[in-house]
Every structure is written in structure tokens, then in C-alpha cells.
Design an enzyme around this catalytic site. Structure first.
Site, PDB file in Angstrom:
ATOM      1  CG  ASP A 177      -2.302   0.587   0.909  1.00  0.00           C
ATOM      2  OD1 ASP A 177      -2.365   1.817   0.859  1.00  0.00           O
ATOM      3  OD2 ASP A 177      -3.281  -0.157   0.727  1.00  0.00           O
ATOM      4  CG  HIS A 219      -5.045   3.957   1.091  1.00  0.00           C
ATOM      5  ND1 HIS A 219      -4.750   2.664   0.720  1.00  0.00           N
ATOM      6  CD2 HIS A 219      -6.248   4.234   0.544  1.00  0.00           C
ATOM      7  CE1 HIS A 219      -5.738   2.179  -0.022  1.00  0.00           C
ATOM      8  NE2 HIS A 219      -6.658   3.117  -0.138  1.00  0.00           N
ATOM      9  CB  SER A 396      -9.356   1.205  -0.517  1.00  0.00           C
ATOM     10  OG  SER A 396      -8.480   1.502  -1.554  1.00  0.00           O
TER      11      SER A 396
END
Length: 534
Positions: A177, A219, A396
Site C-alpha cells: 500500500d 491509506h 479499498s
């Protein structure tokens, strides 16, 4: 690279062709591969070899290290080399045409392929889908440690595996990520550190170990939180007892094709470490330099470098989950790569009403393969970041929720062929055998998968336990060929209601009406049954 938790902003990218471009130089051999075959532990960990042995996967030349003298020969031409792949057997370098011609003269070079897909000088308008509703929630009312994550766990029917003792223990997940700020200090991740579940990590974008730097995009932290995060009496992830390697491949300040190489390098390292599963909520279609942009026809699962790398990871026995993307409401409404690869398990998003999220990207891939494969909660899903509960939206977040469920299945059925596992996940999803272009075969049903294997597989026998009556008013009885050591009853929130020892019945007359789960521990095995209290 689109970070698929979708708040949308408009980015205008001017891409003008330069004299140099990124190319991949393929080598024609691995001269020292015999050394690797004589001692595989020189390149792969025992855990990696064990995974192959368990799944019946033989070593091949892809597993051997790349020839370092070939890399040095490229560098001797004055061409820096920072990224390479043993799986693809070559290096990625930025060169001009004269340098390409020179490289092609080297005796160990088989071919040179450009990452560029076109020579357009057009200014592109790019819609990047990131966090949609990125709001921190406070004072969430909860009853048990599933907390505000209960609905997303129940929607994919994962609780039966948790109650049966399958919470990811012994399963290793690689999260690829954007970075993992505050994972090393945040309260939501302290349980992972206490139990030694964070096994390592690396930043392939900067070639450093600084994956927890607080300047990095969070994220990756939020994705990890959906699987392994834990806040007592508030939240538990979908595989809270799994182990993790954390890899950064995405630089959120730019959109460059080198990131595909970073991802492949991370996947290769994950394979070396012996991970069982890769989850990645990243996808590629548009870049800062438009000559690298993909068209929908390129979304065939084999055109992009990253899709080919992801398929190799699958062929090594790694279960790979990829977010489908958040472009469902945009002119480009298709999945992105590597979600387009037929062998990876692509995840779409649904809401609390079991409907496709409007933003969830559409399949199939351009070769006609059904994509996404299935779906999980991605609209207003709950996860953790640092020490807080947050609500986010996007494929996601749907992807790591699903990945945790797959980790629980791998714990339960570690020897099951992974192709069979993927097929059974599709077959037990909510729409199967039908499908849609946004939801694939539908919402995942991990409990349904588990029950179907218990009922039919040689892996697990379930012919020695039965409960009656069901529904029940007063006393629930257990018929078992083995002695029962104890019985535990859980409510629909996962809270333990009662436990009895050395009995084959349990009184439930005082229980409120509703659905309950019974955990049965015999001398040989643990079983679970769902029952209804009238």
C-alpha cells in the site's frame, strides 16, 4: 495509482513526451540457477518452501535470483538500475533510444519492452478516487468487541469462523500500500505488536525501512486496521490474529509506472518471506505522463507488468486480493490493473442494503473474464487509524475486510488447493451462479463456504454431531458420538452467553428470542452450530 477509498478530486495532469522512457530489459538466462536449486534456502525462507510443499507447487527458474553481473553490465553503460524482478528476469530502467539500441547488443539481453502505451501529448483530465467519507467517529455505542465493525463482519457471514476458532492465527498477510504511519505507535495496533504479529516491512518506493513515517499517506494504515486492528469493546478486524508484513509501493504525490515495479518487488519479497496472502487496494490506469496510460483494451489481465507479476504470485500459492476500483461513476468506469488479472481475486463494494456501491468499478476485464470476483462492505465501513474508529468508503476498505475472511479460511483449510478455494468463494457468494458487472458473483459468504466444506470435504468430517430441536424453546440437545467437553453459546454480537461442561444439553429457556451460535468442544474437534431461540 488510485487509492480506492473514494473521495474524489479533480487533478489535471499535463504529460509531454520526453526523450527518455521507462523500459523493461529482459534477460535470457539465470546462469547460477543450479546453485539456487542446490540450496533453495539461500533465496526463500523455510516458510515459503513449506507453502509450496503444502500446496504441491514445484520450484522453477522464476524462484532463482537474478544474475547480478547482468545488472552490473547495464550499470557499466552509465544507466542507473534501482528496480528489477527475478520473476520477470530483468530490470526496469529509464533510457533514450540510443541507450535502448546499446542495451540490445548485450549478449544476455533477450528483448526490451517499453512501459509506454502511446505517444500522446494530450493534456489529460484525471479523476482520482480516494477516500469518500473520511470521518472519524467518536462515542460509538458497542456491546462486544466487534463493536461498530459488526455489520460488515455479519454481511460476509464471517462470525461462524471466528467462533470456530479461526481468526487468522498462523496465517501471514502482506499488505502492499501507501505507507503505515502510526502503526508503530497507535493504540489500535498495539495488540499486533504485543503478540508479535508485525513481522517486518519495507518501502520499495524509497528503498528504505521508513514505512511508519508520519508524513506518509495513511491509506495503508487504515487498510491494515480493517484486518488486524483492535480497540477493546469498540472494534475487531476480520483476521485479528494473523501475522503481517507491511510493504509500501505507492508514492501518493506522483502517478508513475515505476510503481508497478515497486509492487512486483514487494510481492517477490512477500513470497520470500512465505506469506499466504497479499491484499492490495491499489490499481493503475492513468499516469502523470499520458504516454503510459492504459486503455480498457489493455485491461485483459496480461498486458500490464503488475498484472503479470500478480499472476506469478498466485502461481506461487499466494492468495492475492485486489480492489476493483472506485471509478463506477466516472467516464472510465472499469476495473484497473492488476484487478484485471483472471487469477487474482478482485473485490467490489456494496452498501448496508446489499446493493452495489455506485462508485464500485465495473467489469468484466477486456478479455471477458468476470470481474470483480465478489464483493464486501465498502460504503460507510468501519476501520481504525492510530487510536480512533473511522468510517470510510471505497473498494479499498472492502478488500481488506474480505482478505481477513480469506485468512480465516486458509487457517481452517490450509491444504486446500487455492484455485478450489477461489472457485468455492465464487460459488457460495450471494448471486451465484449469476453475477453482475459491479458485484461479480455477489457478497462473500464465509460461513456458507465453511459449512459446505464441513459437509462435503475430505478435509473435515462433520457427521458425528447434531443439535435438536432447532428452533428451540427450552432445552437444546446435542447428539455426538464423542464425549462433549464443553458447550458455549454466543449471541449474534459474538458475546459469550453461557458455558456448560461435560454435558450434551444446554438450557436456553431464559434467552431472548433470536439467533445464537453453539460451540461444541469434543475430545477430537470443535464444531459450531447456529440455532434459533423461539
Amino acid at each position: 495509482m488510485n487509492r480506492f477509498l473514494s473521495f474524489c478530486f479533480l487533478a489535471i495532469c499535463s504529460s509531454f513526451s520526453a526523450q527518455t522512457e521507462l523500459v523493461f530489459v529482459y534477460f535470457n538466462d539465470k546462469p547460477n540457477k543450479a546453485v539456487f536449486y542446490a540450496n533453495p534456502l539461500s533465496e526463500l525462507t523455510q516458510k515459503s518452501l513449506n507453502r509450496r510443499a503444502t500446496l504441491g507447487i514445484a520450484l522453477n527458474d522464476q524462484d532463482a535470483p537474478i544474475e547480478q553481473s547482468f545488472i552490473q553490465s547495464i550499470q557499466n553503460l552509465g544507466i542507473p538500475v534501482t528496480d528489477y524482478s527475478k520473476w520477470l528476469n530483468g530490470v526496469a530502467v529509464t533510457v533514450n533510444q540510443a541507450q535502448v539500441n546499446l542495451i540490445k547488443t548485450l549478449p544476455f539481453v533477450s528483448s526490451v519492452q517499453s512501459f509506454a502505451k502511446n505517444s500522446s501529448l494530450t493534456v489529460k483530465v484525471q479523476y482520482q478516487n480516494k477516500w469518500n467519507d473520511f470521518e472519524k467517529t467518536n462515542n460509538v455505542s458497542t456491546i462486544f468487541n466487534y463493536g461498530s465493525g459488526l455489520e460488515q463482519i455479519d454481511q460476509i457471514n464471517l462470525k461462524p469462523l471466528h467462533l470456530a476458532g479461526y481468526t487468522g492465527t498462523g496465517v501471514t498477510i502482506a499488505v502492499i500500500d501507501t505507507g503505515f504511519p502510526f502503526v508503530n505507535t497507535g493504540a489500535a495496533f498495539s495488540r499486533l505488536w504485543t503478540n508479535n504479529q508485525i513481522k517486518g516491512g519495507y518501502d520499495f518506493a524509497t528503498k528504505s525501512t521508513d514505512i511508519y513515517n508520519t508524513s506518509l499517506n495513511n491509506h495503508g494504515s487504515v487498510v491494515l486496521g480493517a484486518i488486524g486492528g483492535y480497540l477493546q469493546n469498540s472494534f475487531v478486524g476480520s483476521a485479528p490474529d494473523a501475522d503481517f508484513y507491511l510493504y509500501r509501493s505507492e508514492n501518493t504525490t506522483v502517478e508513475i509506472p515505476e510503481e508497478e515495479m515497486y509492487w512486483i518487488e514487494a510481492a517477490e519479497e512477500a513470497d520470500r518471506k512465505g506469506v499466504d496472502l497479499i491484499t492490495s487496494s491499489l490499481g493503475y490506469s492513468v499516469f502523470d505522463d499520458s504516454k503510459y496510460n492504459y486503455s480498457y483494451s489493455n485491461m485483459n489481465g496480461t498486458t500490464s507488468f503488475i498484472a503479470r507479476g500478480a499472476e506469478i504470485a498466485v502461481n506461487k500459492g499466494i492468495f492475492v486480493l485486489i480492489a476493483a476500483g472506485n471509478s463506477g461513476e466516472q467516464p472510465w468506469h472499469y476495473i484497473t490493473t492488476p484487478a484485471d488479472n483472471a487469477k487474482v481475486f478482485s473485490i467490489g463494494s456494496v452498501d448496508s442494503a446489499n446493493l452495489s456501491s455506485a462508485f464500485s468499478s465495473y467489469g468484466p476485464n477486456s478479455a471477458g473474464a468476470i470481474k470483480p470476483d465478489a464483493a464486501a462492505r465498502g460504503t460507510n465501513s468501519t476501520t481504525v487509524d492510530n487510536g480512533s474508529l473511522i468510517t470510510v468508503s471505497g473498494t479499498s476498505i472492502a478488500t481488506p475486510i474480505a482478505a481477513g475472511g480469506v485468512a480465516c479460511l486458509i487457517q481452517a483449510f490450509s491444504t486446500m488447493n487455492r484455485d478450489l478455494m477461489r472457485n468455492k468463494l465464487r460459488q457460495t457468494a450471494s448471486l451465484a451462479p449469476s453475477y453482475t458487472d459491479q458485484m461479480g458473483y455477489g457478497i462473500l459468504n464465509f460461513g456458507g463456504f465453511y459449512n459446505s466444506v464441513l459437509n462435503t470435504s475430505e478435509l473435515v468430517k462433520k457427521n458425528s454431531v447434531a443439535i435438536f430441536p432447532n428452533p428451540v424453546k427450552n432445552i437444546l440437545n446435542i447428539a455426538s458420538e464423542s464425549d462433549v467437553l464443553y458447550l458455549e453459546v454466543y449471541d449474534n454480537l459474538g458475546q459469550l452467553i453461557t458455558k456448560v461442561n461435560n454435558q450434551k444439553s444446554v438450557k436456553v429457556e431464559s434467552f431472548p428470542k433470536g439467533v445464537y451460535y453453539l460451540k461444541i468442544q469434543t475430545k477430537d474437534k470443535i464444531y459450531y452450530e447456529k440455532f434459533i431461540k423461539e
